[in-house]
Motif scaffolding. Structure first.
Motif: not given
Length: 222
Positions: A5-9, A23-28, A33-34, A58-60
């Motif tokens: 999950v990108v944007g976990s905040g 689900f097995n989730i990694i929060e980012i 991301i950079k 750039t972020h995407l």
């Protein structure tokens, strides 16, 4: 299956998190991301980040390049359906930009299937009886679609997710302004309506009106 999950905040993730607990989730967090270094194979990215307009591409790109997912689920907004005359709302313009840039990058990252879930206002199911938004979706409605695409194969696509709240009446003042194309008056009135805690104003009002005029199709949970 590993999901990032990108944007976990984001506020949206604070609602969705408990819906996707199995689900097995990694929060980012979006800002990290950079500099991200991750030595795990990511099956799916759920993208909730909202980067500034000047770094959207750039972020995407960094997200796709570093995580190399098989599927990329963008939690987008239904406002991308609004005509460009409403791009004076920065939120509308930015959401269109994010989706457009993502699908452009999809031509480079051809092995990644891209799904855009275009949401209206997300309401926790327990609050539906108190809902005063003219256009909305239940939290379970959105999470049901996310779960569907996490576990099933699919082609790249865009889905409009919304319901109309018939209990909310028309906004007469906005109706008149829209009819005469007095777009420069919308913003001051938006501030006034927001101050009084109203919800049927701004791009939410225009989106509801646009849907009622064009009758474009929403998706149903299978």
């Amino acid at each position: 299956m590993q999901i990032a999950v990108v944007g976990s905040g984001s506020k949206c993730w604070s609602l969705l998190k408990n819906e996707l607990y199995e689900f097995n989730i990694i929060e980012i967090k979006g800002k990290s991301i950079k500099d991200l270094k991750l030595n795990k194979k990511i099956e799916t990215v759920i993208y909730l980040a909202d980067p500034p307009s000047n770094v959207v591409n750039t972020h995407l790109y960094d997200t796709l390049m570093k995580l190399k997912p098989n599927k990329f689920i963008l939690i987008s907004s239904l406002v991308v359906e609004l005509p460009d005359r409403y791009n004076f709302y920065r939120y509308v313009k930015r959401k269109k930009l994010i989706e457009n840039e993502l699908f452009k990058l999809g031509k480079i990252f051809k092995n990644t299937k891209i799904i855009s879930l275009r949401c209206s206002s997300i309401i926790p199911d327990k609050d539906i009886s108190k809902n005063i938004y003219p256009i909305f979706i239940e939290l379970s409605y959105l999470s049901g679609f996310i779960k569907k695409y996490l576990i099933s194969d699919t082609k790249s696509k865009e889905l409009n997710l919304y319901k109309i709240n018939n209990a909310v009446g028309n906004n007469v003042f906005f109706e008149i302004l829209d009819r005469f194309s007095l777009v420069y008056v919308f913003r001051p009135l938006d501030i006034l309506y927001k101050f009084f805690g109203k919800k049927n104003y701004g791009y939410t009002y225009h989106l509801t009106r646009h849907i009622n005029k064009t009758k474009f199709i929403s998706e149903k949970v299978l």
